[in-house]
Design a protein around this motif. Sequence first.
Motif, PDB file in Angstrom:
ATOM      1  N   LEU A  29     -16.655   9.456  55.660  1.00 48.25           N
ATOM      2  CA  LEU A  29     -15.423  10.222  55.514  1.00 48.25           C
ATOM      3  C   LEU A  29     -14.462   9.545  54.536  1.00 48.25           C
ATOM      4  O   LEU A  29     -13.888  10.186  53.655  1.00 48.25           O
ATOM      5  N   HIS A 220       1.445  13.245  53.531  1.00 49.49           N
ATOM      6  CA  HIS A 220       2.626  13.898  54.068  1.00 49.49           C
ATOM      7  C   HIS A 220       3.649  14.168  52.971  1.00 49.49           C
ATOM      8  O   HIS A 220       4.302  15.220  52.949  1.00 49.49           O
ATOM      9  N   LEU A 223       2.662  17.175  51.007  1.00 49.98           N
ATOM     10  CA  LEU A 223       2.905  18.373  51.806  1.00 49.98           C
ATOM     11  C   LEU A 223       4.374  18.787  51.791  1.00 49.98           C
ATOM     12  O   LEU A 223       4.711  19.948  51.565  1.00 49.98           O
ATOM     13  N   ALA A 226       5.639  19.958  48.388  1.00 47.92           N
ATOM     14  CA  ALA A 226       5.130  21.306  48.120  1.00 47.92           C
ATOM     15  C   ALA A 226       5.901  22.328  48.953  1.00 47.92           C
ATOM     16  O   ALA A 226       6.250  23.413  48.474  1.00 47.92           O
ATOM     17  N   GLY A 263      -2.680  26.514  46.754  1.00 55.05           N
ATOM     18  CA  GLY A 263      -2.630  26.031  48.137  1.00 55.05           C
ATOM     19  C   GLY A 263      -3.836  25.167  48.456  1.00 55.05           C
ATOM     20  O   GLY A 263      -3.718  24.121  49.105  1.00 55.05           O
ATOM     21  N   LEU A 264      -5.004  25.619  47.980  1.00 55.49           N
ATOM     22  CA  LEU A 264      -6.219  24.831  48.191  1.00 55.49           C
ATOM     23  C   LEU A 264      -6.100  23.457  47.548  1.00 55.49           C
ATOM     24  O   LEU A 264      -6.570  22.458  48.109  1.00 55.49           O
ATOM     25  N   VAL A 266      -3.380  21.709  47.191  1.00 52.14           N
ATOM     26  CA  VAL A 266      -2.576  20.876  48.099  1.00 52.14           C
ATOM     27  C   VAL A 266      -3.450  20.393  49.250  1.00 52.14           C
ATOM     28  O   VAL A 266      -3.493  19.204  49.577  1.00 52.14           O
ATOM     29  N   LEU A 267      -4.170  21.332  49.859  1.00 57.45           N
ATOM     30  CA  LEU A 267      -5.019  20.984  51.012  1.00 57.45           C
ATOM     31  C   LEU A 267      -5.999  19.876  50.648  1.00 57.45           C
ATOM     32  O   LEU A 267      -6.176  18.911  51.390  1.00 57.45           O
ATOM     33  N   VAL A 270      -4.227  16.404  50.133  1.00 57.17           N
ATOM     34  CA  VAL A 270      -3.732  15.839  51.390  1.00 57.17           C
ATOM     35  C   VAL A 270      -4.903  15.440  52.276  1.00 57.17           C
ATOM     36  O   VAL A 270      -4.901  14.384  52.912  1.00 57.17           O
ATOM     37  N   LEU A 271      -5.941  16.286  52.300  1.00 65.02           N
ATOM     38  CA  LEU A 271      -7.116  15.988  53.113  1.00 65.02           C
ATOM     39  C   LEU A 271      -7.761  14.688  52.638  1.00 65.02           C
ATOM     40  O   LEU A 271      -8.112  13.821  53.447  1.00 65.02           O
ATOM     41  N   ASN A 274      -5.726  11.792  53.688  1.00 69.55           N
ATOM     42  CA  ASN A 274      -5.836  11.553  55.127  1.00 69.55           C
ATOM     43  C   ASN A 274      -7.207  10.999  55.511  1.00 69.55           C
ATOM     44  O   ASN A 274      -7.309  10.203  56.439  1.00 69.55           O
ATOM     45  N   PHE A 275      -8.259  11.438  54.823  1.00 70.43           N
ATOM     46  CA  PHE A 275      -9.588  10.858  55.081  1.00 70.43           C
ATOM     47  C   PHE A 275      -9.547   9.353  54.835  1.00 70.43           C
ATOM     48  O   PHE A 275      -9.997   8.563  55.660  1.00 70.43           O
ATOM     49  N   ASP A 278      -7.037   7.623  57.396  1.00 62.12           N
ATOM     50  CA  ASP A 278      -7.543   7.615  58.762  1.00 62.12           C
ATOM     51  C   ASP A 278      -8.690   6.621  58.918  1.00 62.12           C
ATOM     52  O   ASP A 278      -8.788   5.919  59.920  1.00 62.12           O
ATOM     53  N   THR A 279      -9.550   6.559  57.909  1.00 66.02           N
ATOM     54  CA  THR A 279     -10.659   5.607  57.958  1.00 66.02           C
ATOM     55  C   THR A 279     -10.124   4.177  57.965  1.00 66.02           C
ATOM     56  O   THR A 279     -10.585   3.330  58.740  1.00 66.02           O
ATOM     57  N   ARG A 281      -7.204   3.238  58.963  1.00 63.14           N
ATOM     58  CA  ARG A 281      -6.508   2.977  60.225  1.00 63.14           C
ATOM     59  C   ARG A 281      -7.503   2.631  61.330  1.00 63.14           C
ATOM     60  O   ARG A 281      -7.273   1.744  62.134  1.00 63.14           O
TER      61      ARG A 281
END
Lengths: 293, 350, 331
Positions: A29, A220, A223, A226, A263-264, A266-267, A270-271, A274-275, A278-279, A281
Amino acid sequence: MSDSSLSVPELVVLPRRRFLRRSAWTQPLGLVGLALLVAIVLMAVFAPWLSAHGPIEQGAKRFLAPSSEHWFGTDQLGRDVFARVIYGARVSLPYALQLVIMASVIGTIAGAIAGYFGGWIDGVIMRAADLVMAFPDIILAMAVVAALGPGLFNAVLAVVVVSWPIYARVVRSMLLTIRDEPYVQSSRLLGISSARALWVDVRPNVVGPLIVLAALEFGHAVLILAGLSFLGLGAQPPAPEWGSMVSDGSKYFDKWWLSVFPGLAVLLVVLAANFVGDTLRDALDPRTAKAFR
Amino acid sequence: MIKFRSAWYALPNLVRFLVRRLFVGALLCLGITFVSFALTQVVPGDPVSANLGDRAASDPEIVAAFRARYGLDKPIPEQYLLYVERLFHGDLGEAQQTHRPVTTDLAQYLPATIELASAAMILALVFGISLGVIAAIKRDGWPDQVIRIVSLAGVSVPTFWLALVTLYVFFFKLGIAPGVGRLNPGGKAPPAITNMFTIDSLLTGQWATFGTAVSHIVLPALVLAIYTVGSITRFTRAAMLESLNQDYVRSARAKGLPERTVILRHAMRPALAAIVTVAGMAFGRMLSGTVLVESVFSWPGIGQYAYKSALALDLRAIMGVSLVVAVIYIVVNMAVDLIYALIDPRIRLG
Amino acid sequence: MSSQLAKPPLLSIEGLTISLPTAEGHRAEAVRGVDLAIGRGEIVGLAGESGSGKTLTALSVLGLLPGGARSGGRIFFEERDLLASGRAARAVRGSEVAMVFQDPMTALHPMLSIGRQMTEHVRFHLHLSQHAADAVAVEMLDRVRIPNPREAMTRYPHQFSGGMRQRIAIASALAAGPKLLIADEPTTALDVTVQAGILRLIEGLRRELQLSVLLITHDLGVMSALADRVYVMYAGRVVERGARSDVLALPRHPYTRGLLDALPHGSPSDHPLRALPGSPPAIGRFPVGCAFHPRCRFAEDICRADVPDLMPVAPGRVIACPIDPLMAVPA
């Protein structure tokens, strides 16, 4: 390495807490996120080579549906949506980065001061942090923008106001735990001044977690910027900003491609952030990770 | 002083806890008035010209009267005191757009937002906790991986965009969702009791209206909930993993209790206490998110009100909204602390 | 003691092996062929340092091995093989075999009342009403000498001291009327002054309730106060077994002897107090041959080559050592 773990040298060389477990770089991930981020940055850098059209060039017919000529179609002014999405990375990413850097610098300084001095200074700074966190971020940012006038940089300033406390909290709590570690204590006993101890012993242990936090906050930041632009309070036309593109597109409801692609984008950004965050973290020392909540 | 201290420590733990939290909450509220006052002061624009029309602003007498009325001729600390005093009387000034007191506007728009945010919070808690518990039980298995990606997507998707996409798909293309707003066009609102249409229609037994109101709230509530679902899922998973590792869970297993009981009663309880705290903070973020969701779904709440005010650069109205939201946030978190105290006997009984 | 073993034992572990996954993705044997039997009303001590496999052995009886662990061999409890069928293991867990853990501060649920923790499994196993289960619980709390048991039922763990909590944990474990109590280091986390009370309590309960007890401890002092028979484990194997008085008075395996020498009031009182050199090997790094040989004063070439079998050296007494240290001279 492991065979000598009980031998004398290790008792002399004071151990540093390793901030990441090695496993971080084998997580699919995290690697996917990293690859995506790199791809998006490259896309931003090489935008002129990737797109046949400019972001504000109004050459084509209006409202063309996606085709081989215009991959993402054209908008209400006949601009190529693909070009605008690609160039949009040149708007969103630098501002988000700016936001994260400003908030983390301010937050780190505030947290370091609070954790280092303690006492009433700590109390004042942390209560101020609580106070800011009680305010709704987007709405407070709206107020700041309403006061200073719309524009992406003003939006960044507005969001900095509400996002420094998270860094302050993490840095402060790291400081408080590290202050009592044996090796920091020992340098204190050796007569090293506290400010120097803070720099030499504490800094290496705080930088890692801060980077992880910044990765998480970067998503964040993208996001919320935007979002403010979507509301018309951030980027102003004709800048190709993703949020304002979605907003423009929403006026032509049946022309789905106007809103869907920005929009995609942005997604995706951000994704990816976050991947990675998060990994990282997950790979943090669990004690450190606790400070993130 | 000593007498006071010993009397204080003689109080039951729960009372001391609550008094302390109330005190902190009150302090935060005071701080918030300070911030909002400071913000209204830094505004470069002159409040006089902002509040009076051009013609009135050119009349020195009217200007003087206006300044006197709002205490603008007094030194700043005194102005702050006046400001707080006005706040206590519910006077937030007049909104530029509606030419009504901001308080009146807020009272009108707040119930719709509370209704939407509460519905979203319920959805977020139900989905977030269930997904988090499943992920923790199936740790590192495929359900855990899938849930991880889903929850990360939840905190990554731009709310305003998701609102548009769902509206496009479910209303415009598939026609299974009703359009924007709280009721169908021309629909009659139920008798005003709480001004939350779902509750009012239930209370007065207007089933048709209730059905419409519910069908209208589902989509915006789901969209608003998505971010919080993601964060509550991640947090629940972490809290459950920590709890499942505790000795008392092993004790419960050693007693031969069925796994369902072990998880739902023994492991869940401490995790829930932690989740409640996080949910309180998430509620604040959710209220903030209403701005984006309400503006897409034409939901007449304070989010849309703030949005319209921001476009008109009406600082007074926006500050009114953020004051209300901040106070709600503080009150919710005080309620959360109370729930926490009730769940955890170590606080309740000391 | 031998008369107790003449009847079929209550619990009989035969050739138990347990392997755990390692960080590198391999598997490591942590328990390597353990035989152990407990008679009815008998207290059996299981001694060893951390990593010897004693706790894993106990957990396997309850079917509570950590995730990823694999076990082999057989565990008979009253003729039922607990390892063969998960259903059998679940059926006895908590109702016929109960367990008490080391740290009473964390073993009780902090947010559930004592009454709840005393009765929920009783109701589940014995199908009692809440009222009847309450009566059982109050009686059991009284038996472990909790003052005001009825009132204690409404309280929470944090309102009791460590020693009291361990008594409550024991009462809770025994409330459903098990035949076997597994006590894993039940006194280690407690003050010395409280320890004796808990040991006396277990001894008393054994007599009153005809209870069998598997007492796991690294502390041979605790063992000497309570156990009828003693098993000593090292690196996943039993290295010595015998009646408590025999083993403690005259340890035959060098490891047992080392443990006793390390005790301040070790039995051979003329020996000076002496710590065992080195530390026990980690799971997955057990030495070849007799696992104890790197720390053994008597080690010879054969110890480095072959795994020693358990050999009888006296009635009811076996050791896994080719060199009888009674005869040998330290190297």
